[in-house]
Write an enzyme that holds these catalytic residues in place. Structure first.
Site, PDB file in Angstrom:
ATOM      1  N   ASP A 136      61.178 -46.762 -39.070  1.00  0.00           N
ATOM      2  CA  ASP A 136      60.384 -46.873 -37.848  1.00  0.00           C
ATOM      3  C   ASP A 136      61.038 -45.995 -36.783  1.00  0.00           C
ATOM      4  O   ASP A 136      62.073 -46.348 -36.221  1.00  0.00           O
ATOM      5  CB  ASP A 136      60.331 -48.329 -37.397  1.00  0.00           C
ATOM      6  N   HIS A 186      61.348 -54.637 -34.394  1.00  0.00           N
ATOM      7  CA  HIS A 186      60.164 -54.972 -33.609  1.00  0.00           C
ATOM      8  C   HIS A 186      59.254 -55.836 -34.478  1.00  0.00           C
ATOM      9  O   HIS A 186      59.269 -55.737 -35.703  1.00  0.00           O
ATOM     10  CB  HIS A 186      59.459 -53.662 -33.215  1.00  0.00           C
ATOM     11  N   GLN A 220      60.941 -45.517 -31.431  1.00  0.00           N
ATOM     12  CA  GLN A 220      61.832 -45.438 -30.275  1.00  0.00           C
ATOM     13  C   GLN A 220      62.801 -44.273 -30.370  1.00  0.00           C
ATOM     14  O   GLN A 220      63.627 -44.084 -29.470  1.00  0.00           O
ATOM     15  CB  GLN A 220      62.620 -46.744 -30.143  1.00  0.00           C
ATOM     16  N   CYS A 233      58.666 -57.859 -27.868  1.00  0.00           N
ATOM     17  CA  CYS A 233      58.204 -57.979 -29.255  1.00  0.00           C
ATOM     18  C   CYS A 233      59.375 -57.831 -30.223  1.00  0.00           C
ATOM     19  O   CYS A 233      59.266 -57.198 -31.280  1.00  0.00           O
ATOM     20  CB  CYS A 233      57.117 -56.940 -29.567  1.00  0.00           C
ATOM     21  N   LYS A 274      54.809 -42.912 -27.239  1.00  0.00           N
ATOM     22  CA  LYS A 274      56.243 -43.033 -26.998  1.00  0.00           C
ATOM     23  C   LYS A 274      56.913 -41.661 -26.863  1.00  0.00           C
ATOM     24  O   LYS A 274      58.112 -41.583 -26.583  1.00  0.00           O
ATOM     25  CB  LYS A 274      56.904 -43.806 -28.155  1.00  0.00           C
TER      26      LYS A 274
END
Length: 548
Positions: free
Chosen positions: A342, A265, A345, A506, A368
């Site tokens: 990260d 991202h 997600q 993104c 999220k």
């Protein structure tokens, strides 16, 4: 109705889910746009939304053999542990795979109950998935799940758009919020609102207790060693910037190298580019193959004694690819590099165990994972956080200040300058309570089979090309449709009440890797059903027929 017949670690009615899957796989004709299933599809009443139970779900062991990715229920294992993806199944039509129904049944029955949820300290909050249960949740975990009650927990899923029931398939952008989260935030503002720490009055004590209780819930959710390793921030983006502006500026030197992946991202690219330009660093990129999975042999060749940081996503927001986090971390540590993962997600789809992963930092956003916007988490190893200088100064993060000198708090306080987003941190804690009562392992397995179901349907839409078919994949179905722009597809689906993302997400570098500038991206959550997918497929087929 007997409340003991419900479990937040069970699944929707297995018999009905099997029936729907079997109906589809037995009736679908390759390449046909007019199979019996498509004729029957309607965005009206959801056939999965009825009362049912799974009576033979067995109690799980108190611990999983693999604390991060459990291969339960006969789901084939894979390098990242998420279970084999639809792209790894036969490329033949779904009806050619007679084992699907049996595999589905075994997997759903084998999903373990959450051992953590029984330990959560509830304080009188209402959970609407339990009928006629308005007090604290205690005792044994019930034995089945009614998906209708789960969906009823999310007020916005009762919304109508363009005269149709809302079908929310934009979960990778943001997830919807259960009523328990909404009411917990309201409860905070009605009964606890105060600034935290230091004050002597009752509301300050209530607010402080609620805020720090949320930190403890996050610690358990990530299996961090200490609450001192949990820093509240605005979201994953701010967490990455925090590491770049604090640790990166303090420790990285000209000529040092940062490794990113092609899947990232923009939030995990731009801060490192800014730092590289400022300090004379070099950025290297792990490539992906034609399915969208990282090429580990190429990654190993990128590592050197100049590598100081590896920063990469656990799950691609654009493709759904699940990366082999533990392998990447181990190789980076062997090279002497630090690792940031990260998890934005990932956390709503699979178990996140930071001690097992052994990453140095882990970041995610509350919105999220069914929590509020404007709140997120930076996990960092405690010693690493304490040797890092803060990136912002102000109140709350100091131990002592004179005009000549400032002494900072230890972590996490040194990174929480000023008045934080107290109410939404409490709301995030409520969201974690909700997820844990359903059971993250149950969520992972259910969404896996929903992804299989959705992928097989979309593959039958003429002119539809899936972007991202990695063997390890979760909950994202990016595609392009021949003769239509992504904006046209998104607008057409919106007219049917179906919410998807249409754009570059993104994540322009990875989309350009596959020769596209944008995709349509349906993305799944545990409150989605096969009927949602049926409505999506039917809408796409109608759109396709409009050009024939």
């Amino acid at each position: 109705m007997n409340t003991n017949n419900f479990s937040m670690d069970g699944l929707p009615d297995v018999a009905l889910l099997e029936k729907l899957a079997n109906q589809f796989f037995s009736s679908l004709q390759p390449g046909s746009e007019a199979s019996p299933l498509y004729e029957a599809v309607s965005p009206a009443p959801d056939p999965l939304l009825h009362q049912g139970s799974v009576s033979d779900v067995t109690q799980a062991p108190t611990s999983l053999p693999d604390p991060h990715f459990a291969n339960n229920g006969g789901v084939p294992s894979s390098v990242a542990g998420s279970g084999i993806s639809p792209s790894a199944l036969s490329r033949q039509p779904a009806s050619a795979d007679p084992s699907f129904e049996q595999e589905l049944q075994r997997a759903l029955k084998g999903i373990p109950h959450s051992s953590y949820s029984a330990q959560l300290p509830f304080q009188g909050l209402s959970y609407y998935f339990l009928p006629e249960q308005q007090s604290a949740i205690t005792g044994a975990i019930p034995q089945s799940l009614d998906i209708n009650r789960v969906r009823a927990d999310f007020p916005i899923l009762q919304e109508h758009v363009n005269g149709r029931r809302l079908i929310w398939l934009d979960n990778a952008a943001t997830t919807q919020k259960p009523r328990s989260v909404i009411e917990r935030i309201s409860q905070f503002y009605e009964h606890e609102n105060s600034n935290i720490h230091r004050a002597a009055h009752e509301l300050a004590a209530r607010a402080t207790d609620a805020y720090e209780a949320a930190r403890e819930k996050v610690r358990r959710f990530l299996n961090a060693a200490s609450t001192n390793e949990i820093v509240f921030v605005r979201g994953a983006t701010e967490a990455i910037n925090l590491v770049a502006k604090s640790w990166g500026e303090q420790f990285l030197q000209p000529g040092d190298e940062i490794i990113l992946s092609h899947l990232e991202h923009h939030a995990n690219i731009v801060p490192w580019q800014q730092l590289a330009q400022q300090k004379g660093l070099q950025i290297k990129v792990i490539p992906v193959d034609e399915d969208g999975q990282l090429i580990l042999s190429a990654y190993q060749q990128l590592l050197s004694n100049k590598t100081k940081l590896v920063s990469f996503t656990q799950v691609s927001n654009a493709l759904g690819t699940v990366t082999p986090v533990r392998q990447i971390v181990e190789l980076a540590h062997q090279a002497g590099a630090k690792v940031l993962v990260d998890g934005a997600q990932a956390v709503s789809h699979m178990r996140a165990d930071v001690q097992w992963l052994d990453c140095d930092w882990y970041v995610f956003s509350g919105h999220k994972v069914f929590g509020p916007t404007g709140i997120g988490v930076l996990y960092g190893k405690e010693a690493l956080l304490n040797e890092t200088q803060p990136w912002q100064g102000g109140g709350n993060m100091i131990k002592d200040v004179t005009f000549e000198h400032t002494q900072y708090q230890l972590a996490p306080g040194r990174f929480e300058a000023g008045t934080g987003n107290i109410a939404d941190a409490v709301g995030l804690g409520a969201a974690i309570d909700y997820v844990d009562h359903i059971g993250i392992d149950a969520i992972q397995q259910y969404e896996h089979y929903l992804l299989v179901y959705a992928t097989q349907l979309l593959k039958e839409v003429p002119g539809l090309r899936l972007i991202g078919t990695a063997p390890d994949k979760t909950s994202v179905l990016s595609f392009v449709l021949k003769d239509f722009t992504t904006e046209q597809v998104g607008a057409a689906l919106n007219q049917e009440g179906i919410a998807v993302r249409a754009g570059h997400h993104c994540a322009q570098p990875i989309l350009r890797r596959f020769g596209v500038e944008s995709t349509v991206r349906p993305s799944l959550a545990f409150y989605n059903s096969c009927a949602d997918i049926d409505a999506l497929a039917e809408s796409l087929l109608r759109l396709r027929r409009s050009r024939i």
